[in-house]
Write a protein that holds these residues in place. Structure first.
Motif, mmCIF file in Angstrom:
data_model
loop_
_atom_site.group_PDB
_atom_site.id
_atom_site.type_symbol
_atom_site.label_atom_id
_atom_site.label_comp_id
_atom_site.label_asym_id
_atom_site.label_seq_id
_atom_site.Cartn_x
_atom_site.Cartn_y
_atom_site.Cartn_z
ATOM 1 N N LYS A 1 0.820 -1.208 0.000
ATOM 2 C CA LYS A 1 0.000 0.000 0.000
ATOM 3 C C LYS A 1 0.855 1.259 0.000
ATOM 4 N N LYS A 2 2.164 1.094 0.155
ATOM 5 C CA LYS A 2 3.072 2.245 0.211
ATOM 6 C C LYS A 2 3.998 2.251 -0.998
ATOM 7 N N LEU A 3 4.427 3.417 -1.340
ATOM 8 C CA LEU A 3 5.311 3.613 -2.483
ATOM 9 C C LEU A 3 6.685 3.033 -2.184
ATOM 10 N N ASP A 4 7.102 2.040 -2.956
ATOM 11 C CA ASP A 4 8.452 1.513 -2.785
ATOM 12 C C ASP A 4 9.400 2.274 -3.717
ATOM 13 N N ASP A 5 10.691 1.979 -3.628
ATOM 14 C CA ASP A 5 11.677 2.717 -4.422
ATOM 15 C C ASP A 5 11.442 2.580 -5.926
ATOM 16 N N SER A 6 11.122 1.362 -6.369
ATOM 17 C CA SER A 6 10.893 1.154 -7.801
ATOM 18 C C SER A 6 9.692 1.953 -8.289
ATOM 19 N N ALA B 1 9.593 4.986 -11.063
ATOM 20 C CA ALA B 1 8.690 4.903 -12.213
ATOM 21 C C ALA B 1 7.789 6.136 -12.281
ATOM 22 N N CYS B 2 7.252 6.533 -11.150
ATOM 23 C CA CYS B 2 6.370 7.704 -11.105
ATOM 24 C C CYS B 2 7.139 8.979 -11.452
ATOM 25 N N GLU B 3 8.349 9.099 -10.954
ATOM 26 C CA GLU B 3 9.185 10.271 -11.276
ATOM 27 C C GLU B 3 9.481 10.335 -12.769
ATOM 28 N N ASP B 4 9.887 9.198 -13.337
ATOM 29 C CA ASP B 4 10.177 9.166 -14.771
ATOM 30 C C ASP B 4 8.940 9.528 -15.584
ATOM 31 N N PHE B 5 7.792 9.006 -15.181
ATOM 32 C CA PHE B 5 6.544 9.306 -15.886
ATOM 33 C C PHE B 5 6.243 10.808 -15.815
ATOM 34 N N ALA B 6 6.296 11.367 -14.618
ATOM 35 C CA ALA B 6 5.971 12.785 -14.441
ATOM 36 C C ALA B 6 6.937 13.682 -15.215
ATOM 37 N N THR B 7 8.197 13.311 -15.229
ATOM 38 C CA THR B 7 9.207 14.100 -15.927
ATOM 39 C C THR B 7 9.017 14.059 -17.442
ATOM 40 N N ASN C 1 8.317 1.311 -17.295
ATOM 41 C CA ASN C 1 8.207 -0.118 -17.019
ATOM 42 C C ASN C 1 9.492 -0.738 -16.518
ATOM 43 N N LYS C 2 10.617 -0.129 -16.863
ATOM 44 C CA LYS C 2 11.901 -0.633 -16.364
ATOM 45 C C LYS C 2 11.875 -0.682 -14.833
ATOM 46 N N TRP C 3 11.294 0.317 -14.212
ATOM 47 C CA TRP C 3 11.193 0.366 -12.745
ATOM 48 C C TRP C 3 9.925 -0.291 -12.239
ATOM 49 N N ALA C 4 8.823 0.003 -12.888
ATOM 50 C CA ALA C 4 7.509 -0.402 -12.380
ATOM 51 C C ALA C 4 7.357 -1.912 -12.238
ATOM 52 N N GLY D 1 -0.910 -1.687 -7.851
ATOM 53 C CA GLY D 1 -1.312 -0.990 -9.054
ATOM 54 C C GLY D 1 -0.206 -0.462 -9.937
ATOM 55 N N ILE D 2 1.001 -0.369 -9.462
ATOM 56 C CA ILE D 2 2.071 0.249 -10.250
ATOM 57 C C ILE D 2 2.450 -0.622 -11.447
ATOM 58 N N ALA D 3 2.794 -1.869 -11.227
ATOM 59 C CA ALA D 3 3.209 -2.738 -12.332
ATOM 60 C C ALA D 3 2.068 -2.943 -13.327
ATOM 61 N N ASP D 4 0.870 -3.202 -12.823
ATOM 62 C CA ASP D 4 -0.273 -3.442 -13.718
ATOM 63 C C ASP D 4 -0.589 -2.212 -14.561
ATOM 64 N N ASN D 5 -0.605 -1.042 -13.944
ATOM 65 C CA ASN D 5 -0.926 0.170 -14.695
ATOM 66 C C ASN D 5 0.205 0.586 -15.621
ATOM 67 N N ALA D 6 1.428 0.220 -15.290
ATOM 68 C CA ALA D 6 2.540 0.483 -16.205
ATOM 69 C C ALA D 6 2.419 -0.397 -17.442
ATOM 70 N N THR D 7 1.920 -1.611 -17.274
ATOM 71 C CA THR D 7 1.674 -2.495 -18.415
ATOM 72 C C THR D 7 0.583 -1.905 -19.307
#
Length: 113
Positions: free
Chosen positions: A32-37, A41-47, A66-69, A76-82
């Protein structure tokens, strides 16, 4: 034990050893918490989101995300990155839906811009 069984056992032992060495702590990650990966992924997306105006740029961004996600355990991170990756090759509206879904997964996990 035959050679094949021995090789399988050795590979399994090596994988377990690598997994144990790569973990920073003995505590399991909280999905439920944001891990490093997920954070990366979120930073790369936003940038890269605003600059991803062409199909090639969207595909490049989705691959970078996706490299990170895909190594994240955050819900939700990996699934939504897919979904984002699949949408990157589609129409602009498909991309928008994929991008919105990935951004929401980041926000739901606690990512802050």
């Amino acid at each position: 034990m035959n050679r094949r069984a021995t090789a399988v056992a050795l590979c399994a032992a090596a994988l377990l050893a690598l997994t144990a060495c790569s973990s920073e702590s003995d505590e399991p990650a909280d999905p439920k918490k944001l891990d490093d990966s997920a954070s990366l992924a979120c930073e790369d997306f936003a940038t890269g989101y605003k600059a991803a105006q062409t199909r090639d740029a969207r595909v490049d961004l989705a691959n970078k995300v996706n490299k990170w996600a895909q190594s994240s355990v955050t819900n939700g991170i990996a699934d939504n990155a897919t979904v984002l990756a699949r949408a990157s090759e589609g129409s602009a509206s498909a991309w928008q839906i994929g991008a919105d879904s990935f951004a929401q997964a980041c926000l739901d996990a606690g990512w802050k811009s």
